[in-house]
Design a protein around this motif. Structure first.
Motif, PDB file in Angstrom:
ATOM      1  N   GLU A   2      16.579 -27.592 118.366  1.00 47.19           N
ATOM      2  CA  GLU A   2      15.764 -26.630 119.112  1.00 47.19           C
ATOM      3  C   GLU A   2      14.418 -26.404 118.409  1.00 47.19           C
ATOM      4  O   GLU A   2      13.368 -26.324 119.047  1.00 47.19           O
ATOM      5  N   VAL A   3      14.477 -26.304 117.085  1.00 49.36           N
ATOM      6  CA  VAL A   3      13.256 -26.084 116.304  1.00 49.36           C
ATOM      7  C   VAL A   3      12.346 -27.308 116.402  1.00 49.36           C
ATOM      8  O   VAL A   3      11.134 -27.185 116.629  1.00 49.36           O
ATOM      9  N   LEU A   4      12.915 -28.494 116.268  1.00 46.16           N
ATOM     10  CA  LEU A   4      12.105 -29.714 116.329  1.00 46.16           C
ATOM     11  C   LEU A   4      11.497 -29.887 117.718  1.00 46.16           C
ATOM     12  O   LEU A   4      10.367 -30.362 117.866  1.00 46.16           O
ATOM     13  N   SER A   5      12.248 -29.494 118.723  1.00 43.53           N
ATOM     14  CA  SER A   5      11.730 -29.553 120.085  1.00 43.53           C
ATOM     15  C   SER A   5      10.536 -28.599 120.238  1.00 43.53           C
ATOM     16  O   SER A   5       9.512 -28.955 120.838  1.00 43.53           O
ATOM     17  N   ALA A   6      10.665 -27.399 119.676  1.00 40.90           N
ATOM     18  CA  ALA A   6       9.555 -26.425 119.723  1.00 40.90           C
ATOM     19  C   ALA A   6       8.353 -26.953 118.942  1.00 40.90           C
ATOM     20  O   ALA A   6       7.205 -26.763 119.354  1.00 40.90           O
ATOM     21  N   PHE A   7       8.601 -27.619 117.828  1.00 40.65           N
ATOM     22  CA  PHE A   7       7.499 -28.221 117.050  1.00 40.65           C
ATOM     23  C   PHE A   7       6.713 -29.202 117.931  1.00 40.65           C
ATOM     24  O   PHE A   7       5.495 -29.219 117.922  1.00 40.65           O
ATOM     25  N   GLU A   8       7.459 -30.029 118.671  1.00 40.93           N
ATOM     26  CA  GLU A   8       6.763 -31.013 119.493  1.00 40.93           C
ATOM     27  C   GLU A   8       5.984 -30.326 120.615  1.00 40.93           C
ATOM     28  O   GLU A   8       4.828 -30.652 120.885  1.00 40.93           O
ATOM     29  N   LEU A 107      11.281 -40.884 115.549  1.00 43.93           N
ATOM     30  CA  LEU A 107      12.619 -41.063 116.098  1.00 43.93           C
ATOM     31  C   LEU A 107      12.643 -40.202 117.352  1.00 43.93           C
ATOM     32  O   LEU A 107      12.144 -39.072 117.339  1.00 43.93           O
ATOM     33  N   VAL A 108      13.160 -40.735 118.441  1.00 40.32           N
ATOM     34  CA  VAL A 108      13.207 -39.942 119.670  1.00 40.32           C
ATOM     35  C   VAL A 108      14.655 -39.547 119.945  1.00 40.32           C
ATOM     36  O   VAL A 108      15.542 -40.396 120.002  1.00 40.32           O
ATOM     37  N   HIS A 115       9.251 -36.538 113.759  1.00 46.09           N
ATOM     38  CA  HIS A 115       8.530 -37.265 112.717  1.00 46.09           C
ATOM     39  C   HIS A 115       9.348 -37.202 111.421  1.00 46.09           C
ATOM     40  O   HIS A 115       9.576 -36.109 110.890  1.00 46.09           O
ATOM     41  N   VAL A 116       9.767 -38.350 110.957  1.00 48.49           N
ATOM     42  CA  VAL A 116      10.685 -38.421 109.807  1.00 48.49           C
ATOM     43  C   VAL A 116      10.022 -39.169 108.663  1.00 48.49           C
ATOM     44  O   VAL A 116       9.442 -40.245 108.877  1.00 48.49           O
ATOM     45  N   ALA A 117      10.112 -38.634 107.468  1.00 49.70           N
ATOM     46  CA  ALA A 117       9.570 -39.333 106.299  1.00 49.70           C
ATOM     47  C   ALA A 117      10.242 -40.697 106.158  1.00 49.70           C
ATOM     48  O   ALA A 117      11.443 -40.840 106.411  1.00 49.70           O
ATOM     49  N   THR A 118       9.455 -41.684 105.749  1.00 45.93           N
ATOM     50  CA  THR A 118      10.000 -43.037 105.580  1.00 45.93           C
ATOM     51  C   THR A 118      10.947 -43.055 104.373  1.00 45.93           C
ATOM     52  O   THR A 118      10.849 -42.197 103.481  1.00 45.93           O
TER      53      THR A 118
ATOM     54  N   PRO B  20      19.159 -46.932 110.546  1.00 46.98           N
ATOM     55  CA  PRO B  20      18.049 -45.990 110.393  1.00 46.98           C
ATOM     56  C   PRO B  20      17.423 -45.662 111.741  1.00 46.98           C
ATOM     57  O   PRO B  20      17.293 -46.521 112.602  1.00 46.98           O
ATOM     58  N   LEU B  21      17.036 -44.401 111.892  1.00 47.28           N
ATOM     59  CA  LEU B  21      16.331 -43.915 113.081  1.00 47.28           C
ATOM     60  C   LEU B  21      17.126 -44.090 114.375  1.00 47.28           C
ATOM     61  O   LEU B  21      16.554 -44.102 115.467  1.00 47.28           O
TER      62      LEU B  21
END
Lengths: 150, 67
Positions: A2-8, A107-108, A115-118, B20-21
């Protein structure tokens, strides 16, 4: 989510790091927190606050300040009213990492872009910290993604 | 969950990584975290906690996790 969705929705500039980023990269485990690295400019911090307000009815959110994140308090732990978990909001790690140093990939999940750190960024963040779990994670990342020290 | 016994640490299977991902990874971690929360409910002090360094934040985290 929910938080990540709000971020987007609010256009927050961030990268997921920590345990949830490890999970996104394939190592699943239970956690009580979510760590996000954010750009500390005033506009982005305002978007961050709006996103959090979308999810939590909590006046405490108002106390998140860009000048704190950009200045003396680069780490803010936010525990929502239910107190079941917390969100670590980071703008820098010592002198080693600022938002600009974070490489991320997307990542969707259910239509939400996260957005995920590599793996390399996670490895570099974890390899020199004091937490034993971070040292273990760094080694796991190094082995899994065949990372080399530069 | 069944008990598994091994004669040495080397025999213990390595951690299982998922792709991953993969779009299911975060949901799986969230579900697992929620399940862990149900088994051992915790209550952390609500509000904002501002720290000058990640080390200071980690010390607070350690206290919370010990309680």
């Amino acid at each position: 989510m929910e938080v990540l969705s709000a971020f987007e929705r609010r256009g927050v500039i961030y990268a997921l790091v920590g345990s949830m980023a490890m999970a996104a990269q394939g190592l699943i485990r239970a956690t009580r927190d979510m760590d996000v690295f954010v750009a500390s400019d005033a506009d982005n911090v305002e978007r961050l606050k709006q996103a959090l307000r979308d999810v939590y009815d909590d006046p405490e959110i108002e106390s998140i300040r860009a000048d704190d994140l950009a200045g003396d308090y680069p780490v803010i732990q936010y525990v929502p009213p239910q107190g079941e978990y917390w969100i670590d909001i980071l703008s820098r790690l010592g002198e080693a990492f600022r938002f600009a140093d974070i490489q991320s990939e997307d990542l969707v999940v259910d239509g939400v872009r996260v957005h995920v750190a590599t793996p390399r960024t996670l490895y570099l963040m974890k390899k020199n910290t004091v937490r034993p779990q971070d040292a273990i994670d760094a080694q796991l990342l190094k082995d899994r993604f065949k990372l080399e020290d530069q | 969950m069944p008990v598994r016994k091994y004669r040495s640490a080397e025999d213990v299977p390595q951690r299982q990584w998922r792709a991953p991902l993969d779009s299911g990874n975060l949901k799986l971690a969230a579900d697992l975290s929620q399940l862990a929360g149900r088994f051992r409910p915790r209550h952390f002090p609500p509000g904002l906690h501002k720290h000058r360094s990640i080390y200071a934040a980690c010390r607070v985290r350690e206290v919370w996790e010990r309680e």
